[in-house]
Each structure stands twice: as structure tokens, then as C-alpha cells.
Design a protein around this motif. Structure first.
Motif, PDB file in Angstrom:
ATOM      1  N   ARG A   1       0.846  -1.195   0.000  1.00 14.65           N
ATOM      2  CA  ARG A   1       0.000   0.000   0.000  1.00 14.65           C
ATOM      3  C   ARG A   1       0.880   1.242   0.000  1.00 14.65           C
ATOM      4  N   VAL A   2       0.409   2.280  -0.686  1.00 11.60           N
ATOM      5  CA  VAL A   2       1.135   3.550  -0.697  1.00 11.60           C
ATOM      6  C   VAL A   2       0.267   4.595   0.001  1.00 11.60           C
ATOM      7  N   PRO A   3       0.914   5.494   0.770  1.00 15.13           N
ATOM      8  CA  PRO A   3       0.156   6.494   1.526  1.00 15.13           C
ATOM      9  C   PRO A   3      -0.383   7.596   0.619  1.00 15.13           C
ATOM     10  N   LEU A   4      -1.599   8.001   0.919  1.00 16.70           N
ATOM     11  CA  LEU A   4      -2.238   9.095   0.194  1.00 16.70           C
ATOM     12  C   LEU A   4      -2.369  10.282   1.126  1.00 16.70           C
ATOM     13  N   PRO A   5      -2.347  11.478   0.638  1.00 17.85           N
ATOM     14  CA  PRO A   5      -2.286  11.900  -0.751  1.00 17.85           C
ATOM     15  C   PRO A   5      -0.868  11.935  -1.325  1.00 17.85           C
ATOM     16  N   ASP A   6       0.155  11.682  -0.496  1.00 15.54           N
ATOM     17  CA  ASP A   6       1.549  11.805  -0.939  1.00 15.54           C
ATOM     18  C   ASP A   6       1.847  11.046  -2.224  1.00 15.54           C
ATOM     19  N   ALA A   7       1.303   9.864  -2.388  1.00 16.95           N
ATOM     20  CA  ALA A   7       1.598   9.038  -3.562  1.00 16.95           C
ATOM     21  C   ALA A   7       1.022   9.609  -4.850  1.00 16.95           C
ATOM     22  N   ALA A   8       0.127  10.580  -4.741  1.00 14.52           N
ATOM     23  CA  ALA A   8      -0.503  11.170  -5.926  1.00 14.52           C
ATOM     24  C   ALA A   8       0.043  12.550  -6.248  1.00 14.52           C
ATOM     25  N   VAL A   9       1.121  12.950  -5.580  1.00 13.29           N
ATOM     26  CA  VAL A   9       1.703  14.276  -5.785  1.00 13.29           C
ATOM     27  C   VAL A   9       3.014  14.130  -6.527  1.00 13.29           C
ATOM     28  N   ASP A  10       3.177  14.909  -7.569  1.00 15.76           N
ATOM     29  CA  ASP A  10       4.452  14.976  -8.274  1.00 15.76           C
ATOM     30  C   ASP A  10       5.471  15.533  -7.289  1.00 15.76           C
ATOM     31  N   PRO A  11       6.576  14.792  -7.036  1.00 20.63           N
ATOM     32  CA  PRO A  11       7.556  15.238  -6.042  1.00 20.63           C
ATOM     33  C   PRO A  11       8.154  16.615  -6.333  1.00 20.63           C
ATOM     34  N   SER A  12       8.166  17.037  -7.571  1.00 26.44           N
ATOM     35  CA  SER A  12       8.747  18.346  -7.897  1.00 26.44           C
ATOM     36  C   SER A  12       7.734  19.481  -7.769  1.00 26.44           C
ATOM     37  N   GLU A  13       6.512  19.162  -7.451  1.00 27.36           N
ATOM     38  CA  GLU A  13       5.457  20.170  -7.341  1.00 27.36           C
ATOM     39  C   GLU A  13       4.983  20.240  -5.893  1.00 27.36           C
ATOM     40  N   SER A  14       4.428  21.357  -5.526  1.00 30.79           N
ATOM     41  CA  SER A  14       3.778  21.442  -4.223  1.00 30.79           C
ATOM     42  C   SER A  14       2.281  21.372  -4.469  1.00 30.79           C
ATOM     43  N   ALA A  15       1.603  20.732  -3.563  1.00 27.70           N
ATOM     44  CA  ALA A  15       0.157  20.584  -3.730  1.00 27.70           C
ATOM     45  C   ALA A  15      -0.533  20.901  -2.412  1.00 27.70           C
ATOM     46  N   GLU A  16      -1.712  21.435  -2.510  1.00 28.84           N
ATOM     47  CA  GLU A  16      -2.533  21.681  -1.340  1.00 28.84           C
ATOM     48  C   GLU A  16      -3.120  20.335  -0.918  1.00 28.84           C
ATOM     49  N   CYS A  17      -2.621  19.801   0.187  1.00 26.04           N
ATOM     50  CA  CYS A  17      -2.968  18.429   0.592  1.00 26.04           C
ATOM     51  C   CYS A  17      -4.455  18.233   0.838  1.00 26.04           C
ATOM     52  N   GLU A  18      -5.099  19.185   1.508  1.00 19.28           N
ATOM     53  CA  GLU A  18      -6.520  19.000   1.802  1.00 19.28           C
ATOM     54  C   GLU A  18      -7.351  19.022   0.523  1.00 19.28           C
ATOM     55  N   GLU A  19      -7.024  19.911  -0.388  1.00 22.44           N
ATOM     56  CA  GLU A  19      -7.744  19.969  -1.660  1.00 22.44           C
ATOM     57  C   GLU A  19      -7.503  18.687  -2.463  1.00 22.44           C
ATOM     58  N   LEU A  20      -6.260  18.221  -2.508  1.00 20.68           N
ATOM     59  CA  LEU A  20      -5.948  16.985  -3.220  1.00 20.68           C
ATOM     60  C   LEU A  20      -6.658  15.800  -2.578  1.00 20.68           C
ATOM     61  N   ARG A  21      -6.686  15.761  -1.256  1.00 24.64           N
ATOM     62  CA  ARG A  21      -7.386  14.677  -0.545  1.00 24.64           C
ATOM     63  C   ARG A  21      -8.851  14.624  -0.965  1.00 24.64           C
TER      64      ARG A  21
END
Length: 129
Positions: free
Chosen positions: A43-63
Motif C-alpha cells: 500500500r502507498v500512503p495518500l495523498p503523498d503518492a498522488a503528488v508529483d515530487p517536484s510540485e507542491s500541492a494543497e494536501c486538503e484539496e488533493l485529498r
């Protein structure tokens, strides 16, 4: 059990449409690549596994997007299985279909227009690091 039999008899054109639909959004592509890089059954942890490592993402919005849009679609297609507690995903029964297409794209990136492979080159660099 009946659902699996129906999916197995789906015409190839429908399967292609589903693979391309799955790959049509960046969080889904990133999650699928992360799963490809992880051992089968892990299993891979979410939302981290769905974020491009070179980009920053708003975790709550992505969740929220993952929970209400991306994960249900990928799960319905059989590409991933996911849970909310803990919030994670793993390969689904049809994961091999979408993974095969991504692998072919990676293997043939040299033949694609530069505009389409910039992200690929970044992913390959991150995989090698």
C-alpha cells in the motif's frame, strides 16, 4: 464474481478507453506511477503518492479530489484498491493493463514530441536518484 467475468469479456476498445481515461489527470498518473515503483501488494500512503515530487500541492484539496473523484474512478475500473483509514491505495485487479501502457510510453519516450516528454524526463530523473 459476476462483475469480474463481465469485465473480462469487455471489448478491447472499451479497455483502451478506460486506460486513457485513467491517465487523463495528473494525480491519477502520479499515483499509478508510484504504484508501479512499489512492490506488488504494498500500500502507498495518500495523498503523498498522488503528488508529483517536484510540485507542491494543497494536501486538503488533493485529498478531497482523490476521495470524491480520482480514487472512485480508478477503483471502479479495477486499477486500484483504496481505503480511507488509513488513507492509502494499492494495485487493483486490472492494474497490469494501465501499467503496461505507461511502461510502453516510458520505453518509447524518445519517439514522442518534446512537448510530451518533459514530465517523463523529470520522472525518470527522480526514479534514478
Amino acid at each position: 464474481m459476476t462483475v469480474e467475468r463481465l469485465q473480462d469479456t469487455k471489448p478491447a476498445i472499451d479497455r483502451w478507453d478506460e486506460v486513457f481515461e485513467a491517465l487523463s489527470a495528473e494525480p491519477r498518473r502520479q499515483l499509478l506511477v508510484t504504484l508501479m515503483d512499489s512492490p506488488d501488494g504494498r500500500r502507498v500512503p495518500l495523498p503523498d503518492a498522488a503528488v508529483d515530487p517536484s510540485e507542491s500541492a494543497e494536501c486538503e484539496e488533493l485529498r478531497l479530489h482523490l476521495t470524491h473523484r480520482h480514487l472512485p474512478m480508478l477503483a471502479e475500473l479495477g486499477f486500484v484498491d483504496w481505503t480511507t483509514d488509513p488513507f492509502c491505495a494499492q494495485r487493483g485487479t486490472r492494474f497490469g493493463e494501465v501499467a503496461a501502457v505507461v511502461e510502453l510510453l516510458y520505453a518509447n519516450a524518445h519517439a514522442l514530441p518534446d512537448q510530451l516528454v518533459d514530465g517523463y524526463r523529470r520522472l525518470e530523473q527522480e526514479r534514478d536518484d
